[in-house]
Design a protein around this motif. Structure first.
Motif, PDB file in Angstrom:
ATOM      1  N   UNK A 106      81.680  39.272 -80.077  1.00 53.79           N
ATOM      2  CA  UNK A 106      82.005  38.235 -79.108  1.00 53.79           C
ATOM      3  C   UNK A 106      81.111  38.442 -77.889  1.00 53.79           C
ATOM      4  N   UNK A 107      80.213  37.495 -77.642  1.00 58.09           N
ATOM      5  CA  UNK A 107      79.294  37.594 -76.509  1.00 58.09           C
ATOM      6  C   UNK A 107      79.964  37.046 -75.254  1.00 58.09           C
ATOM      7  N   UNK A 108      79.910  37.832 -74.190  1.00 57.02           N
ATOM      8  CA  UNK A 108      80.515  37.432 -72.922  1.00 57.02           C
ATOM      9  C   UNK A 108      79.454  37.498 -71.819  1.00 57.02           C
ATOM     10  N   UNK A 109      79.173  36.361 -71.187  1.00 52.05           N
ATOM     11  CA  UNK A 109      78.286  36.359 -70.031  1.00 52.05           C
ATOM     12  C   UNK A 109      79.022  36.937 -68.837  1.00 52.05           C
ATOM     13  N   UNK A 110      78.393  37.877 -68.138  1.00 48.95           N
ATOM     14  CA  UNK A 110      79.057  38.579 -67.035  1.00 48.95           C
ATOM     15  C   UNK A 110      78.202  38.499 -65.768  1.00 48.95           C
ATOM     16  N   UNK A 111      78.820  38.098 -64.667  1.00 51.44           N
ATOM     17  CA  UNK A 111      78.188  38.167 -63.348  1.00 51.44           C
ATOM     18  C   UNK A 111      79.263  38.522 -62.330  1.00 51.44           C
ATOM     19  N   UNK A 112      78.857  38.845 -61.122  1.00 53.35           N
ATOM     20  CA  UNK A 112      79.813  39.260 -60.093  1.00 53.35           C
ATOM     21  C   UNK A 112      79.497  38.570 -58.772  1.00 53.35           C
ATOM     22  N   UNK A 113      80.489  38.586 -57.882  1.00 55.44           N
ATOM     23  CA  UNK A 113      80.298  38.023 -56.553  1.00 55.44           C
ATOM     24  C   UNK A 113      81.197  38.778 -55.588  1.00 55.44           C
ATOM     25  N   UNK A 114      81.094  38.407 -54.323  1.00 53.38           N
ATOM     26  CA  UNK A 114      81.834  39.090 -53.270  1.00 53.38           C
ATOM     27  C   UNK A 114      82.751  38.113 -52.559  1.00 53.38           C
ATOM     28  N   UNK A 115      84.022  38.477 -52.425  1.00 56.49           N
ATOM     29  CA  UNK A 115      84.956  37.688 -51.639  1.00 56.49           C
ATOM     30  C   UNK A 115      85.279  38.439 -50.359  1.00 56.49           C
ATOM     31  N   UNK A 116      85.176  37.755 -49.231  1.00 56.05           N
ATOM     32  CA  UNK A 116      85.551  38.351 -47.948  1.00 56.05           C
ATOM     33  C   UNK A 116      86.987  37.969 -47.637  1.00 56.05           C
ATOM     34  N   UNK A 117      87.851  38.980 -47.507  1.00 58.62           N
ATOM     35  CA  UNK A 117      89.247  38.731 -47.144  1.00 58.62           C
ATOM     36  C   UNK A 117      89.343  38.721 -45.632  1.00 58.62           C
ATOM     37  N   UNK A 118      89.565  37.553 -45.061  1.00 56.43           N
ATOM     38  CA  UNK A 118      89.568  37.448 -43.609  1.00 56.43           C
ATOM     39  C   UNK A 118      90.682  38.289 -43.005  1.00 56.43           C
TER      40      UNK A 118
END
Length: 282
Positions: A65-77
């Motif tokens: 099962x191929x899974x595309x993976x990326x990440x990001x950043x959330x700023x919690x105010x």
């Protein structure tokens, strides 16, 4: 590349699973994107994509099962410590027409969803991304998500395509340039000049007005999935696209060199005329 996004309002009515749903259209391809920090929602998403893969996959691809993976950043105010504890805290996954944007919990306060950890520890699950190996190490260190199989798009492309890829120097390409070279010119993502940030006070209320973030997060994971799939199961098409990109690069360089030579010839001609006039005076 045309990308549109619309929220599925019915998704807010589920009393047990905290999530929001979006329809994201990448050209003619529809992707159902689920955004959540809820363990039950993540478990249901994993169960669904696993079943869909087993039901629809051919015998040759059913093994993995191929899974595309990326990440990001959330700023919690209002929480400086939350902003700095990790280089990223949003995990973006894509399997075909299904995308999950998962708000990772603070590692010092909560455990990461067990279903997610079990999912990536499965040797049949292949995580594919651009420069994904350091990301996988960080996720294991911070969130105890151990990836059994990780494939970097750059490395896979070199293995499958070879010399033409090296000539194109794709090892230095980012996600967007990789996608254009491997998948074709039509995969051109237009991004805003200023990055749209995720920001919220609470994990489950971060989703309402973030259409731009949802759109780009979905596309990032989808492109990783698509490049992984094409390289593993249809590398010939990627080779054709890379060959075309290489020809375009050579044509552009040739045109640039030709223009440079013209300018140099004109300059030399002007100098020779000046020298000639000088000789006649003397």
């Amino acid at each position: 590349m045309e990308i549109t996004v619309e929220m599925i309002k019915e998704s807010l009515k589920d009393p047990y699973c905290h999530y929001n749903g979006y329809n994201v259209h990448v050209e003619n391809h529809r992707i159902l994107t689920v955004i959540s920090g809820c363990d039950l929602t993540v478990s249901k998403w994993i169960k669904h994509v696993s079943k869909t893969n087993n039901d629809s996959a051919s015998s040759s691809s059913k093994k993995s099962l191929i899974v595309g993976v990326s990440t990001d950043k959330q700023c919690i105010s209002g929480s400086k410590s939350s902003e700095n504890y990790s280089p990223y805290n949003i995990l973006q996954l894509c399997v075909g027409s299904h995308c999950l944007i998962y708000h990772l919990p603070h590692p010092e306060c909560y455990y990461t969803c067990k279903s997610l950890r079990d999912f990536f520890s499965n040797p049949k699950v292949i995580a594919v991304g651009v420069n994904i190996k350091p990301v996988a190490k960080q996720l294991e260190k911070e969130f105890e998500i151990k990836f059994e199989k990780v494939i970097d798009v750059h490395e896979l492309a070199v293995k499958k395509i070879g010399q033409e890829l090296l000539d194109l120097n794709l090892s230095k390409f980012d996600l967007d340039k990789m996608a254009k070279a491997l998948l074709g010119k039509h995969m051109d993502v237009v991004r805003p000049e200023e990055k749209a940030e995720w920001s919220s006070n609470t994990p489950y209320c971060m989703y309402y007005e973030y259409h731009e973030q949802v759109k780009l997060a979905t596309v990032d994971a989808y492109l990783c999935f698509l490049m992984g799939w094409e390289l593993l199961y249809d590398a010939d098409e990627c080779k054709r696209n890379v060959s075309l990109a290489l020809k375009q690069k050579m044509k552009k360089e040739s045109k640039h060199l030709k223009n440079h030579r013209k300018k140099k010839t004109k300059l030399l001609f002007k100098r020779s005329r000046v020298d000639f006039r000088d000789d006649t005076v003397w």
